[in-house]
Write a protein that holds these residues in place. Structure first.
Motif, short mmCIF file in Angstrom:
data_model
loop_
_atom_site.label_atom_id
_atom_site.label_comp_id
_atom_site.label_asym_id
_atom_site.label_seq_id
_atom_site.Cartn_x
_atom_site.Cartn_y
_atom_site.Cartn_z
N PRO A 89 -3.46 39.98 16.54
CA PRO A 89 -2.28 40.45 15.81
C PRO A 89 -2.08 39.65 14.53
N THR A 90 -1.68 40.32 13.47
CA THR A 90 -1.37 39.64 12.22
C THR A 90 -0.10 38.80 12.39
N GLY A 91 -0.07 37.66 11.72
CA GLY A 91 1.13 36.84 11.72
C GLY A 91 0.98 35.58 12.55
N VAL A 92 2.12 35.00 12.90
CA VAL A 92 2.13 33.68 13.53
C VAL A 92 2.82 33.66 14.89
N ASP A 93 3.10 34.82 15.44
CA ASP A 93 3.91 34.88 16.66
C ASP A 93 3.11 35.11 17.94
N SER A 94 1.83 35.43 17.83
CA SER A 94 1.07 35.76 19.03
C SER A 94 0.68 34.51 19.80
N ALA A 95 0.42 34.68 21.09
CA ALA A 95 -0.02 33.57 21.93
C ALA A 95 -1.36 32.99 21.46
N PRO A 96 -2.35 33.84 21.10
CA PRO A 96 -3.61 33.27 20.61
C PRO A 96 -3.42 32.41 19.36
N PHE A 97 -2.53 32.85 18.45
CA PHE A 97 -2.29 32.05 17.25
C PHE A 97 -1.68 30.70 17.61
N LYS A 98 -0.67 30.72 18.46
CA LYS A 98 0.00 29.48 18.82
C LYS A 98 -0.96 28.51 19.50
N GLU A 99 -1.86 29.05 20.31
CA GLU A 99 -2.86 28.21 20.95
C GLU A 99 -3.81 27.61 19.91
N ALA A 100 -4.27 28.44 18.97
CA ALA A 100 -5.19 27.96 17.94
C ALA A 100 -4.53 26.92 17.04
N LEU A 101 -3.25 27.15 16.69
CA LEU A 101 -2.53 26.17 15.88
C LEU A 101 -2.38 24.85 16.64
N ARG A 198 -4.46 34.78 -5.40
CA ARG A 198 -4.63 35.66 -6.57
C ARG A 198 -6.07 36.15 -6.69
N PHE A 199 -7.03 35.29 -6.40
CA PHE A 199 -8.43 35.69 -6.50
C PHE A 199 -8.75 36.79 -5.50
N ASN A 200 -8.02 36.79 -4.37
CA ASN A 200 -8.22 37.78 -3.31
C ASN A 200 -7.07 38.77 -3.26
N GLY A 201 -6.53 39.16 -4.42
CA GLY A 201 -5.34 39.98 -4.45
C GLY A 201 -5.40 41.22 -3.59
N ASP A 202 -6.44 42.04 -3.74
CA ASP A 202 -6.52 43.29 -2.98
C ASP A 202 -6.66 43.03 -1.48
N THR A 203 -7.46 42.05 -1.13
CA THR A 203 -7.65 41.72 0.29
C THR A 203 -6.38 41.16 0.89
N MET A 204 -5.66 40.35 0.14
CA MET A 204 -4.39 39.82 0.63
C MET A 204 -3.37 40.93 0.83
N LYS A 205 -3.40 41.93 -0.01
CA LYS A 205 -2.51 43.08 0.20
C LYS A 205 -2.82 43.79 1.51
N GLN A 206 -4.10 43.90 1.86
CA GLN A 206 -4.47 44.52 3.13
C GLN A 206 -3.90 43.71 4.29
N LEU A 207 -3.93 42.39 4.17
CA LEU A 207 -3.34 41.53 5.19
C LEU A 207 -1.84 41.81 5.30
N LEU A 208 -1.18 41.93 4.16
CA LEU A 208 0.26 42.15 4.15
C LEU A 208 0.65 43.49 4.76
N LEU A 209 -0.20 44.48 4.63
CA LEU A 209 0.14 45.82 5.13
C LEU A 209 0.37 45.83 6.62
N ALA A 210 -0.25 44.88 7.32
CA ALA A 210 -0.10 44.84 8.77
C ALA A 210 1.10 44.02 9.20
N SER A 211 1.82 43.46 8.24
CA SER A 211 2.96 42.61 8.56
C SER A 211 4.25 43.42 8.53
N PRO A 212 5.28 43.01 9.28
CA PRO A 212 6.55 43.74 9.28
C PRO A 212 7.25 43.59 7.94
N PRO A 213 8.12 44.55 7.58
CA PRO A 213 8.85 44.43 6.30
C PRO A 213 9.66 43.15 6.24
N ALA A 214 9.74 42.60 5.04
CA ALA A 214 10.55 41.39 4.84
C ALA A 214 12.02 41.74 5.04
#
Length: 215
Positions: A89-101, A198-214
């Motif tokens: 899952p995108t973001g910082v709330d999933s169990a796998p992310f918390k384990e990896a962090l 900035r160098f990865n602008g388009d790719t970073m936008k793809q990442l953002l698309l999977a995130s919930p609205p601010a």
């Protein structure tokens, strides 16, 4: 905005909210030194004041790779891996992310207390975000200090940063270490991150698309 303990340590470093990803920044047309075809991430010759060194793999697909950057007083690793997880899952709330962090933090504490290093400790944390088109991608930030013994008997204080999130089906982790004072560290690490985004602008936008609205 960053929510952090000891905000004076990195108060300028990760005010990344409202960072504009709609236009590619300077150097975006530069050829990448390394490109990840699976995620679309690209790694330029320079990020901030640090120059590209090499890409390192670890002989195990789940450990991914790290791209190394350096200058005489700082070094950085941009690491992309999944630890064998599928459809992270995108973001910082999933169990796998918390384990990896948690593993990343634990590894940093251990390494920063192993000779020639000592007095390694966490000094700040935060949850910075990057926003574009009404959406936000969050990351977790942890900051540490340690002392490094020199051959002449002197001791140099180092600051170390972990900035980590999940996106594009991978854990994305920055390790940034510098001998510079806290103000210089804050400015230089921020510049490093902004240049990469900035160098990865388009790719970073793809990442953002999977995130919930601010909010």
């Amino acid at each position: 905005m960053t929510k952090a303990r000891r905000p004076n340590v990195l108060r300028q470093a990760f005010l990344l909210a409202a960072l504009c990803l709609s236009a590619q920044g300077a150097g975006a047309q530069e050829a990448a030194s390394y490109a990840d075809l699976a995620t679309g991430l690209r790694f330029p010759k320079m990020l901030g004041q640090l120059g590209y060194q090499r890409m390192v793999t670890f002989g195990d697909d789940k450990l991914g790779y790290c791209v190394l950057y350096a200058h005489p007083e700082a070094r950085a690793q941009l690491c992309v891996y999944d630890m064998g997880h599928k459809n992270l899952p995108t973001g910082v709330d999933s169990a796998p992310f918390k384990e990896a962090l948690g593993l990343a933090v634990q590894g940093t504490i251990i390494s920063s207390n192993k000779a020639p290093f000592s007095n390694g400790k966490e000094i700040a944390s935060g949850t910075p975000s990057i926003e574009a088109d009404g959406r936000a991608a969050k990351a977790e930030m942890r900051t540490f200090t340690s002392d490094m013994a020199q051959l002449d008997g002197s001791v140099v204080r180092q600051t170390h940063l972990i900035l980590m999130t999940t996106g594009l089906g991978k854990f994305l982790k920055l390790n940034y270490t510098s001998r510079r004072g806290s103000d210089a560290f804050a400015l230089e690490s921020r510049q490093f991150v902004e240049d990469f985004v900035r160098f990865n602008g388009d790719t970073m936008k793809q990442l953002l698309l999977a995130s919930p609205p601010a909010p």
